[in-house]
Design a protein around this motif. Sequence first.
Motif, PDB file in Angstrom:
ATOM      1  N   MET A   1       0.815  -1.197   0.000  1.00  0.00           N
ATOM      2  CA  MET A   1       0.000   0.000   0.000  1.00  0.00           C
ATOM      3  C   MET A   1       0.860   1.263   0.000  1.00  0.00           C
ATOM      4  SD  MET A   1      -3.002   1.046  -0.101  1.00  0.00           S
ATOM      5  CE  MET A   1      -3.934   2.477   0.193  1.00  0.00           C
ATOM      6  N   ARG A   2       1.927   1.233   0.813  1.00  0.00           N
ATOM      7  CA  ARG A   2       2.807   2.401   0.861  1.00  0.00           C
ATOM      8  C   ARG A   2       3.439   2.675  -0.505  1.00  0.00           C
ATOM      9  NH1 ARG A   2       6.503   2.501   6.260  1.00  0.00           N
ATOM     10  NH2 ARG A   2       5.069   3.749   7.481  1.00  0.00           N
ATOM     11  N   PHE A   3       3.816   1.602  -1.172  1.00  0.00           N
ATOM     12  CA  PHE A   3       4.454   1.757  -2.479  1.00  0.00           C
ATOM     13  C   PHE A   3       3.525   2.473  -3.456  1.00  0.00           C
ATOM     14  CE2 PHE A   3       5.607   0.138  -6.708  1.00  0.00           C
ATOM     15  CZ  PHE A   3       6.919   0.591  -6.762  1.00  0.00           C
ATOM     16  N   ALA A   4       2.247   2.132  -3.450  1.00  0.00           N
ATOM     17  CA  ALA A   4       1.272   2.773  -4.330  1.00  0.00           C
ATOM     18  C   ALA A   4       1.137   4.256  -3.995  1.00  0.00           C
ATOM     19  CB  ALA A   4      -0.078   2.077  -4.216  1.00  0.00           C
ATOM     20  N   ILE A   5       1.189   4.595  -2.719  1.00  0.00           N
ATOM     21  CA  ILE A   5       1.113   6.003  -2.316  1.00  0.00           C
ATOM     22  C   ILE A   5       2.343   6.752  -2.811  1.00  0.00           C
ATOM     23  CG2 ILE A   5       1.112   7.566  -0.333  1.00  0.00           C
ATOM     24  CD1 ILE A   5      -0.576   5.454   1.133  1.00  0.00           C
ATOM     25  N   TYR A   6       3.515   6.151  -2.652  1.00  0.00           N
ATOM     26  CA  TYR A   6       4.754   6.794  -3.119  1.00  0.00           C
ATOM     27  C   TYR A   6       4.721   7.032  -4.627  1.00  0.00           C
ATOM     28  CZ  TYR A   6       6.773   5.572   1.426  1.00  0.00           C
ATOM     29  OH  TYR A   6       7.032   5.461   2.762  1.00  0.00           O
ATOM     30  N   VAL A   7       4.299   6.029  -5.366  1.00  0.00           N
ATOM     31  CA  VAL A   7       4.236   6.153  -6.826  1.00  0.00           C
ATOM     32  C   VAL A   7       3.224   7.225  -7.219  1.00  0.00           C
ATOM     33  CG1 VAL A   7       3.591   4.945  -8.942  1.00  0.00           C
ATOM     34  CG2 VAL A   7       5.037   3.812  -7.261  1.00  0.00           C
ATOM     35  N   THR A   8       2.089   7.264  -6.546  1.00  0.00           N
ATOM     36  CA  THR A   8       1.070   8.274  -6.855  1.00  0.00           C
ATOM     37  C   THR A   8       1.572   9.680  -6.559  1.00  0.00           C
ATOM     38  OG1 THR A   8      -0.645   6.665  -6.308  1.00  0.00           O
ATOM     39  CG2 THR A   8      -1.306   8.969  -6.400  1.00  0.00           C
TER      40      THR A   8
ATOM     41  N   THR B   1       5.564  14.948 -10.635  1.00  0.00           N
ATOM     42  CA  THR B   1       6.119  15.009 -11.985  1.00  0.00           C
ATOM     43  C   THR B   1       5.154  15.697 -12.944  1.00  0.00           C
ATOM     44  OG1 THR B   1       7.345  12.987 -11.572  1.00  0.00           O
ATOM     45  CG2 THR B   1       7.058  13.639 -13.864  1.00  0.00           C
ATOM     46  N   TYR B   2       3.885  15.390 -12.831  1.00  0.00           N
ATOM     47  CA  TYR B   2       2.887  16.017 -13.690  1.00  0.00           C
ATOM     48  C   TYR B   2       2.809  17.519 -13.438  1.00  0.00           C
ATOM     49  CZ  TYR B   2      -1.552  17.207 -15.812  1.00  0.00           C
ATOM     50  OH  TYR B   2      -2.522  17.805 -16.560  1.00  0.00           O
ATOM     51  N   LEU B   3       2.817  17.923 -12.178  1.00  0.00           N
ATOM     52  CA  LEU B   3       2.730  19.349 -11.856  1.00  0.00           C
ATOM     53  C   LEU B   3       3.932  20.120 -12.375  1.00  0.00           C
ATOM     54  CD1 LEU B   3       1.255  19.320  -8.248  1.00  0.00           C
ATOM     55  CD2 LEU B   3       0.149  20.072 -10.360  1.00  0.00           C
ATOM     56  N   ILE B   4       5.123  19.520 -12.244  1.00  0.00           N
ATOM     57  CA  ILE B   4       6.328  20.199 -12.729  1.00  0.00           C
ATOM     58  C   ILE B   4       6.247  20.442 -14.229  1.00  0.00           C
ATOM     59  CG2 ILE B   4       8.793  19.857 -13.147  1.00  0.00           C
ATOM     60  CD1 ILE B   4       8.926  18.530 -10.391  1.00  0.00           C
ATOM     61  N   ARG B   5       5.667  19.522 -14.954  1.00  0.00           N
ATOM     62  CA  ARG B   5       5.572  19.670 -16.408  1.00  0.00           C
ATOM     63  C   ARG B   5       4.379  20.501 -16.837  1.00  0.00           C
ATOM     64  NH1 ARG B   5       8.512  15.022 -19.039  1.00  0.00           N
ATOM     65  NH2 ARG B   5       9.737  14.192 -17.336  1.00  0.00           N
ATOM     66  N   MET B   6       3.321  20.528 -16.033  1.00  0.00           N
ATOM     67  CA  MET B   6       2.109  21.227 -16.421  1.00  0.00           C
ATOM     68  C   MET B   6       2.131  22.716 -16.077  1.00  0.00           C
ATOM     69  SD  MET B   6      -1.551  21.765 -14.938  1.00  0.00           S
ATOM     70  CE  MET B   6      -0.845  21.622 -13.389  1.00  0.00           C
ATOM     71  N   VAL B   7       2.745  23.080 -14.976  1.00  0.00           N
ATOM     72  CA  VAL B   7       2.700  24.472 -14.505  1.00  0.00           C
ATOM     73  C   VAL B   7       3.270  25.461 -15.533  1.00  0.00           C
ATOM     74  CG1 VAL B   7       3.652  26.031 -12.759  1.00  0.00           C
ATOM     75  CG2 VAL B   7       2.547  23.920 -12.073  1.00  0.00           C
ATOM     76  N   PRO B   8       4.401  25.220 -16.165  1.00  0.00           N
ATOM     77  CA  PRO B   8       4.877  26.191 -17.157  1.00  0.00           C
ATOM     78  C   PRO B   8       3.902  26.393 -18.323  1.00  0.00           C
ATOM     79  CG  PRO B   8       6.639  24.704 -16.572  1.00  0.00           C
ATOM     80  CD  PRO B   8       5.405  24.170 -15.942  1.00  0.00           C
ATOM     81  N   PHE B   9       3.239  25.333 -18.762  1.00  0.00           N
ATOM     82  CA  PHE B   9       2.269  25.476 -19.846  1.00  0.00           C
ATOM     83  C   PHE B   9       1.049  26.268 -19.410  1.00  0.00           C
ATOM     84  CE2 PHE B   9       4.434  21.584 -21.379  1.00  0.00           C
ATOM     85  CZ  PHE B   9       4.871  22.105 -22.596  1.00  0.00           C
ATOM     86  N   THR B  10       0.736  26.235 -18.146  1.00  0.00           N
ATOM     87  CA  THR B  10      -0.422  26.959 -17.653  1.00  0.00           C
ATOM     88  C   THR B  10      -0.146  28.458 -17.539  1.00  0.00           C
ATOM     89  OG1 THR B  10      -0.710  25.036 -16.228  1.00  0.00           O
ATOM     90  CG2 THR B  10      -2.250  26.791 -15.946  1.00  0.00           C
TER      91      THR B  10
END
Length: 99
Positions: free
Chosen positions: A1-8, A14-23
């Motif tokens: 369960m912890r592993f799934a939380i870490y991956v999420t 990672t998504y936020l780092i890539r999305m924020v400049p485009f926004t």
Amino acid sequence: MRFAIYVTVMAVVTYLIRMVPFTFFRKKIKNRFFRSFLQYIPYAVLSAMTIPAIFYTTHNMWTAAAGTAVAVLLAFFEMPLIVVALAASGAAFLLGLFM
């Protein structure tokens, strides 16, 4: 369960780092100073990741410095990347044999 939380969490970060400049930057950046500043970021990040790894890989500062010096010298003379990598590795290995 912890592993799934870490991956999420890492996926969201990672998504936020890539999305924020485009926004925030929808238009093309026209400021010459800011554009020239952004051109150096990949080199700065690559150096910040590579230089510590160079000096902590061999567990000996002198062999790491010798390999780095050989790599910088050959790169200055615009040798191919494979030559630079092999010569730097060889220099560090040879100095390690004699120490």
